[in-house]
Scaffold this active site. Structure first.
Site, mmCIF file in Angstrom:
data_model
loop_
_atom_site.group_PDB
_atom_site.id
_atom_site.type_symbol
_atom_site.label_atom_id
_atom_site.label_comp_id
_atom_site.label_asym_id
_atom_site.label_seq_id
_atom_site.Cartn_x
_atom_site.Cartn_y
_atom_site.Cartn_z
ATOM 1 N N LYS A 1 0.834 -1.199 0.000
ATOM 2 C CA LYS A 1 0.000 0.000 0.000
ATOM 3 C C LYS A 1 0.869 1.249 0.000
ATOM 4 O O LYS A 1 1.866 1.321 0.707
ATOM 5 C CB LYS A 1 -0.897 -0.013 1.243
ATOM 6 C CG LYS A 1 -1.838 1.190 1.397
ATOM 7 C CD LYS A 1 -1.251 2.371 2.155
ATOM 8 C CE LYS A 1 -0.670 2.054 3.492
ATOM 9 N NZ LYS A 1 -0.061 3.293 4.135
ATOM 10 N N ASP B 1 -6.400 0.874 8.160
ATOM 11 C CA ASP B 1 -5.984 0.614 6.782
ATOM 12 C C ASP B 1 -6.476 -0.721 6.243
ATOM 13 O O ASP B 1 -6.389 -0.970 5.034
ATOM 14 C CB ASP B 1 -4.453 0.634 6.666
ATOM 15 C CG ASP B 1 -3.866 2.028 6.683
ATOM 16 O OD1 ASP B 1 -4.649 3.007 6.656
ATOM 17 O OD2 ASP B 1 -2.630 2.155 6.728
#
Length: 270
Positions: A10, A130
């Site tokens: 990410k 997240d």
């Protein structure tokens, strides 16, 4: 039966911190993006859940049996256990969502082979801000603590990217604590390229104050003529986006020549 899944790295193409919340979290506006590379997960059916961690950064996990992979397994009930092997290719405490990406991969793996649950995103959000974004692993705008997601118009899909880390772990908490509290404005609108170019990472300055190597890293990447070079998340990993794979190879050569100990990983935006 061998099950496999990639925990996609990410990055935050932009990260705007708006204010500190009363619950101790921060109100964010961010543009999540994911590379086609990352950690690798394999699993086999077993009597009970278990985890083995291998790879370059395996030793960086303090307690691999209490990490997000095991918590994600526990959050997804099923009729049998899974013996999981995690190949830890991404550095830990690096702004790449490594643990969240691993958890997201477990959610996808279990959902694909044992059936998708309607509340999968709610279960994911309980493990970390997240994690829902990492379950989807596509370009998304995140708001709130990062769990309010909207798919982004990704005109940068397939663009070559280089990740670089100075091999200095940087915990998220101290970086947010060092943020000066100034709201510098909302996330821009538009396609991924528009938001990324006009956006910023509000955590760069406090992160550099804690790990000065980040400033040197950004300067090094800036010297490779990228479309964009920026720190990801709370650091210390930075990324550079290029037009071509040849440009990525040139950047890798430059980084290796100037800072041979730094970690690098090339990939493409998903």
């Amino acid at each position: 039966m061998l099950l496999t899944e990639t925990a996609f790295a990410k990055i935050n193409l932009a990260l705007h911190v708006r204010h500190r919340r009363d619950d101790g979290y921060h109100e964010l506006e961010t543009l999540f993006a994911f590379l086609d590379v990352g950690d690798r997960i394999t699993a086999r059916p077993a009597k009970e859940d278990s985890l083995q961690v291998l790879g370059e950064f395996a030793r960086a996990l303090d307690d691999p049996f209490d990490n997000l992979v095991m918590r994600a397994l526990g959050a997804m009930p099923r009729s049998e256990g899974l013996a999981v092997t995690l190949e830890k290719n991404l550095p830990v405490a690096a702004g790449l969502g490594g643990g969240s990406a691993d958890a997201g991969a477990i959610f996808r793996l279990v959902a694909h082979h044992y059936g998708t649950r309607e509340d999968i995103m709610e279960r994911a959000a309980k493990l970390g801000a997240d994690v829902p974004a990492c379950v989807a692993s596509i370009a998304q705008v995140g708001r709130g603590t990062g769990t309010q997601l909207r798919r982004a118009n990704n005109d940068w899909e397939g663009m070559p990217v280089l990740l670089v880390n100075p091999r200095v772990p940087l915990a998220t908490g101290p970086v947010f604590a060092a943020w000066n509290g100034k709201d510098r404005g909302p996330l821009p609108q538009g396609k991924v390229s528009d938001i990324a170019r006009a956006g910023r990472n509000d955590l760069e300055t406090p992160a550099i104050a804690l790990v000065p190597e980040i400033g040197e890293l950004l300067a090094t990447l800036g010297g490779t003529n990228p479309l964009l070079a920026r720190m990801s998340g709370s650091g210390a990993t930075c990324f550079a986006i290029f037009h071509t794979q040849e440009a990525v190879r040139g950047a890798m050569d430059r980084v290796a020549r100037l800072h041979p100990s730094w970690w690098q990983m090339p990939g493409r935006l998903r």
